[in-house]
Design a protein around this motif. Structure first.
Motif, mmCIF file in Angstrom:
data_model
loop_
_atom_site.group_PDB
_atom_site.id
_atom_site.type_symbol
_atom_site.label_atom_id
_atom_site.label_comp_id
_atom_site.label_asym_id
_atom_site.label_seq_id
_atom_site.Cartn_x
_atom_site.Cartn_y
_atom_site.Cartn_z
ATOM 1 N N LEU A 139 47.736 -16.762 -33.530
ATOM 2 C CA LEU A 139 47.370 -15.340 -33.606
ATOM 3 C C LEU A 139 47.872 -14.716 -34.909
ATOM 4 C CD1 LEU A 139 49.723 -12.951 -32.930
ATOM 5 C CD2 LEU A 139 49.661 -14.080 -30.718
ATOM 6 N N ILE A 140 49.024 -15.165 -35.398
ATOM 7 C CA ILE A 140 49.505 -14.666 -36.690
ATOM 8 C C ILE A 140 48.540 -15.085 -37.801
ATOM 9 C CG2 ILE A 140 51.311 -14.942 -38.438
ATOM 10 C CD1 ILE A 140 53.330 -15.007 -36.098
ATOM 11 N N ASN A 141 48.101 -16.347 -37.780
ATOM 12 C CA ASN A 141 47.175 -16.800 -38.818
ATOM 13 C C ASN A 141 45.808 -16.135 -38.693
ATOM 14 O OD1 ASN A 141 49.119 -18.361 -39.988
ATOM 15 N ND2 ASN A 141 47.836 -20.177 -40.152
ATOM 16 N N MET A 142 45.398 -15.821 -37.469
ATOM 17 C CA MET A 142 44.169 -15.039 -37.305
ATOM 18 C C MET A 142 44.288 -13.712 -38.049
ATOM 19 S SD MET A 142 43.664 -15.779 -33.236
ATOM 20 C CE MET A 142 42.643 -14.344 -32.897
ATOM 21 N N GLN A 180 42.550 -24.958 -45.323
ATOM 22 C CA GLN A 180 43.592 -24.971 -44.293
ATOM 23 C C GLN A 180 43.432 -23.800 -43.325
ATOM 24 O OE1 GLN A 180 46.775 -25.187 -47.319
ATOM 25 N NE2 GLN A 180 47.628 -26.899 -46.167
ATOM 26 N N MET A 181 43.081 -22.635 -43.866
ATOM 27 C CA MET A 181 42.887 -21.476 -43.000
ATOM 28 C C MET A 181 41.692 -21.691 -42.075
ATOM 29 S SD MET A 181 44.197 -18.593 -42.112
ATOM 30 C CE MET A 181 45.220 -17.908 -43.440
ATOM 31 N N ALA A 182 40.635 -22.294 -42.591
ATOM 32 C CA ALA A 182 39.469 -22.587 -41.758
ATOM 33 C C ALA A 182 39.846 -23.489 -40.595
ATOM 34 C CB ALA A 182 38.367 -23.225 -42.603
ATOM 35 N N LYS A 183 40.696 -24.468 -40.858
ATOM 36 C CA LYS A 183 41.147 -25.380 -39.801
ATOM 37 C C LYS A 183 41.906 -24.620 -38.722
ATOM 38 C CE LYS A 183 45.094 -27.951 -38.611
ATOM 39 N NZ LYS A 183 46.525 -27.607 -38.597
ATOM 40 N N ASP A 184 42.770 -23.700 -39.114
ATOM 41 C CA ASP A 184 43.530 -22.922 -38.131
ATOM 42 C C ASP A 184 42.621 -21.979 -37.347
ATOM 43 O OD1 ASP A 184 45.704 -24.261 -39.075
ATOM 44 O OD2 ASP A 184 46.733 -22.519 -39.902
ATOM 45 N N PHE A 185 41.614 -21.422 -38.019
ATOM 46 C CA PHE A 185 40.655 -20.576 -37.308
ATOM 47 C C PHE A 185 39.871 -21.389 -36.276
ATOM 48 C CE2 PHE A 185 39.792 -16.199 -39.175
ATOM 49 C CZ PHE A 185 41.096 -16.040 -39.630
ATOM 50 N N ASP A 186 39.544 -22.627 -36.622
ATOM 51 C CA ASP A 186 38.852 -23.490 -35.663
ATOM 52 C C ASP A 186 39.715 -23.726 -34.424
ATOM 53 O OD1 ASP A 186 36.580 -23.710 -37.218
ATOM 54 O OD2 ASP A 186 37.192 -25.606 -38.148
ATOM 55 N N LEU A 187 41.013 -23.931 -34.627
ATOM 56 C CA LEU A 187 41.914 -24.102 -33.489
ATOM 57 C C LEU A 187 41.913 -22.856 -32.605
ATOM 58 C CD1 LEU A 187 45.025 -25.785 -35.187
ATOM 59 C CD2 LEU A 187 43.340 -26.897 -33.713
ATOM 60 N N ARG A 238 37.663 -20.196 -26.683
ATOM 61 C CA ARG A 238 36.509 -20.642 -25.902
ATOM 62 C C ARG A 238 36.964 -21.233 -24.562
ATOM 63 N NH1 ARG A 238 34.797 -23.951 -29.416
ATOM 64 N NH2 ARG A 238 33.768 -22.351 -30.649
ATOM 65 N N GLU A 239 38.028 -22.017 -24.622
ATOM 66 C CA GLU A 239 38.560 -22.607 -23.385
ATOM 67 C C GLU A 239 39.071 -21.530 -22.422
ATOM 68 O OE1 GLU A 239 41.552 -25.226 -24.833
ATOM 69 O OE2 GLU A 239 40.121 -26.618 -25.763
ATOM 70 N N MET A 240 39.555 -20.406 -22.974
ATOM 71 C CA MET A 240 40.100 -19.338 -22.137
ATOM 72 C C MET A 240 39.070 -18.262 -21.809
ATOM 73 S SD MET A 240 43.974 -18.767 -23.606
ATOM 74 C CE MET A 240 43.466 -18.139 -25.204
ATOM 75 N N ASP A 241 37.842 -18.420 -22.341
ATOM 76 C CA ASP A 241 36.772 -17.436 -22.124
ATOM 77 C C ASP A 241 37.171 -16.028 -22.558
ATOM 78 O OD1 ASP A 241 34.719 -19.075 -21.155
ATOM 79 O OD2 ASP A 241 35.630 -19.118 -19.166
ATOM 80 N N PRO A 301 35.619 -11.939 -31.799
ATOM 81 C CA PRO A 301 34.489 -11.840 -32.736
ATOM 82 C C PRO A 301 34.897 -11.709 -34.194
ATOM 83 C CG PRO A 301 34.749 -9.808 -31.458
ATOM 84 C CD PRO A 301 35.631 -10.829 -30.832
ATOM 85 N N LEU A 302 35.978 -10.997 -34.496
ATOM 86 C CA LEU A 302 36.388 -10.861 -35.898
ATOM 87 C C LEU A 302 36.835 -12.208 -36.458
ATOM 88 C CD1 LEU A 302 38.369 -7.484 -35.835
ATOM 89 C CD2 LEU A 302 36.023 -7.900 -36.616
ATOM 90 N N THR A 303 37.517 -12.979 -35.644
ATOM 91 C CA THR A 303 37.933 -14.321 -36.070
ATOM 92 C C THR A 303 36.712 -15.198 -36.321
ATOM 93 O OG1 THR A 303 39.959 -14.095 -34.780
ATOM 94 C CG2 THR A 303 39.343 -16.321 -35.430
ATOM 95 N N ALA A 304 35.716 -15.113 -35.432
ATOM 96 C CA ALA A 304 34.508 -15.917 -35.593
ATOM 97 C C ALA A 304 33.774 -15.561 -36.882
ATOM 98 C CB ALA A 304 33.590 -15.719 -34.386
ATOM 99 N N LEU A 305 33.647 -14.265 -37.164
ATOM 100 C CA LEU A 305 32.955 -13.835 -38.382
ATOM 101 C C LEU A 305 33.721 -14.273 -39.628
ATOM 102 C CD1 LEU A 305 30.793 -12.282 -39.907
ATOM 103 C CD2 LEU A 305 32.117 -10.188 -39.541
ATOM 104 N N THR A 306 35.031 -14.092 -39.610
ATOM 105 C CA THR A 306 35.838 -14.451 -40.778
ATOM 106 C C THR A 306 35.805 -15.954 -41.024
ATOM 107 O OG1 THR A 306 37.266 -12.547 -40.340
ATOM 108 C CG2 THR A 306 38.113 -14.209 -41.842
ATOM 109 N N ARG A 307 35.728 -16.729 -39.946
ATOM 110 C CA ARG A 307 35.625 -18.188 -40.114
ATOM 111 C C ARG A 307 34.374 -18.555 -40.890
ATOM 112 N NH1 ARG A 307 34.608 -22.499 -41.432
ATOM 113 N NH2 ARG A 307 35.085 -24.508 -40.440
#
Length: 296
Positions: A176-179, A239-246, A252-255, A259-265
């Motif tokens: 969440l910090i990296n997000m 590296q940031m893209a990898k953390d955003f993917d995590l 997704r697993e937690m439903d 959206p801001l994280t998805a757009l920034t990715r």
């Protein structure tokens, strides 16, 4: 007489090397392993012992620490053939300081418990410069008694150390910090591009932002990089893209929607696609300017 525990260190990369060096200088005996044998040489020259596998590290160490790239590496190092759990006996502590998914971390935690190993999740917040200067912020979760035994070790590696829970809480906190950090980069890049098109002096605009209501330690840390526009990486866009993917996979697993994280990715993906993936993640400015048709 040296009463310090024997340590093992796995992963001698940009972060791992300076961190392991701090422990050697603090007087700890250190067995080291990396998949690249040459990477261990500088540490063995300082007194570390090279090991042939993670299992061999575990055989020599009371406390094993890893700083490795991703989930697959954690699975291999901990539970794979010649992994830590082959030789780590009762009362051993395993500390993983990597940025990995909470799901993989939970599986490794369960395997550790089955082996009688105490597992501490200890991801770090900070750059390679922070690792070199031992000014990292270290987020730790796992058994509190194991944390207490390892506090002195953490204090050699970082400036701030927090125990945040008994399970995988540190993994969620790191993500969440990296997000927030990654989204701040995109927000800043967009605003600076807007201001540049509006004719504001570049350096003055950055200074005024850094002295406004939106100023933050992160913006302050990046002021000079933004002014100089070199974007030498302390933490790359890749590296940031990898953390955003995590983070996205975990959400997704937690439903839960992020959206801001998805757009920034997507913007970090665009950096990679346009040859900017190895720039510092604040090099997002260069992407935004290119999208706006502005020549720097």
């Amino acid at each position: 007489m040296n009463t310090k525990p024997n340590l093992g260190w796995i992963g001698v990369g940009k972060m791992g090397f300076p961190m392991a060096t701090h422990l050697l200088r603090a007087g700890y005996q250190l067995a080291v392993y990396d998949i690249e044998p040459a990477a261990m040489q500088a540490l063995t020259e300082q007194g570390a012992t090279a090991a042939a596998s993670p299992a061999e590290v575990a055989d020599q160490a009371d406390i094993i620490i890893s700083m490795i790239p991703d989930d697959a590496a954690l699975e291999a190092v901990a539970a794979g053939p010649q992994g830590i759990f082959e030789n780590a006996g009762q009362d051993r502590i395993y500390i993983d300081m990597s940025t990995v998914s909470p799901a993989t971390s939970a599986r490794i935690g369960e395997a550790a418990e089955n082996k009688g190993v105490q597992f501490l999740r200890a991801p770090v917040s900070g750059s390679t410069e922070s690792a070199v200067n031992a000014t990292l912020t270290i987020l730790v979760s796992g058994p509190e008694d194991a944390f207490d035994r390892c506090r002195a070790i953490f204090e050699k590696l970082g400036q701030k150390v927090f125990h945040v829970g008994p399970g995988d809480q540190a993994r969620y906190l790191k993500l969440l910090i990296n997000m927030m950090v990654g989204i701040t980069s995109a927000m800043t890049a967009e605003a600076l591009t807007f201001g540049k098109r509006g004719g504001i002096d570049w350096d003055q605009m950055i200074d005024l932002i850094n002295n406004s209501v939106v100023a933050s330690p992160l913006i302050g840390f990046k002021v000079q990089l933004l002014k100089e526009r070199e974007f030498a990486p302390m933490f790359t866009a890749t590296q940031m893209a990898k953390d955003f993917d995590l983070a996205l996979d975990t959400a997704r697993e937690m439903d839960i929607p992020i959206p801001l994280t998805a757009l920034t990715r997507q913007l970090y993906g665009a950096m990679k696609a346009t040859g900017k993936g190895e720039l510092d993640y604040f090099g997002m400015v260069a992407l935004m300017e290119e999208m706006a048709g502005i020549k720097s």
